[in-house]
Design a protein around this motif. Structure first.
Motif: not given
Length: 205
Positions: A135-138, A167, A171
């Motif tokens: 979740t943080d970057e994906g 978000t 993404r």
């Protein structure tokens, strides 16, 4: 023009205003739909007003229907059958769930991302690669495979945080473009161009 979410839901027999989690694929053990039903029956989803829509077919359908009854969630589960294409099902969802026990390549997760639908999925190597991480970057919320409690918590987190959903959806659209056929072809073309541009070496050099 493409049908709206409301039109898709009407065609699927799903309520227009419900929170709908969905999964798409073969009804067999690999896909982990039983894990999703268990997550629906346990906290925190047990107390959430949401439905699960399952699209697909397979030998496990009678067992899944029986499990939903045994868990007391049958009235919150809809079996919508085989759909003519993912674009007739996935955009109707608030969350696409991919609770697989194993995957070589999770096409459904990629298709959901391409439809702008946020994804909660098993933390498998193939899915992590598609999502570009957790979740943080994906582009997805990833949870341990076969863990119904963690799956429910991941889904609940997404349902309770509209900004996170937006978000992840944004993404996901980027990741889907990265994995699109055009991107893959362009990547191969770049590779071939690079290889062909290298000076040829004589055998044994």
């Amino acid at each position: 023009s493409l049908p709206s979410r409301q039109e898709l839901r009407a065609a699927l027999g799903l309520p227009a205003d419900a929170l709908i989690l969905g999964a798409l694929g073969r009804f067999d053990r690999q896909k982990g739909f039983d894990v999703l039903l268990r997550a629906l029956s346990a906290p925190p989803l047990r107390n959430r007003s949401c439905l699960v829509a399952l699209a697909g077919y397979g030998i496990e359908e009678p067992a899944l229907r029986g499990l939903a009854r045994d868990l007391g969630v049958a009235e919150r589960v809809r079996f919508v059958g085989i759909q003519p294409g993912p674009e007739r099902f996935l955009p109707a969802l608030d969350v696409c769930v991919c609770p697989s026990r194993w995957e070589g390549f999770c096409l459904v997760a990629l298709e959901a991302m391409a439809c702008g639908v946020p994804v909660v999925a098993s933390d498998l190597e193939a899915i992590r690669e598609l999502a570009g991480g957790g979740t943080d970057e994906g582009a997805a919320i990833l949870v341990p495979a076969e863990d119904a409690v963690a799956l429910g918590q991941g889904i609940d987190r997404l349902l309770g945080d509209g900004a996170l959903g937006r978000t992840l959806a944004a993404r996901g659209l980027v990741r889907a473009r990265d994995f699109s056929r055009e991107s893959m072809v362009a990547g191969y073309q770049d590779l071939y161009t690079e290889v062909l541009a290298e000076p040829r070496r004589p055998p044994g050099a």
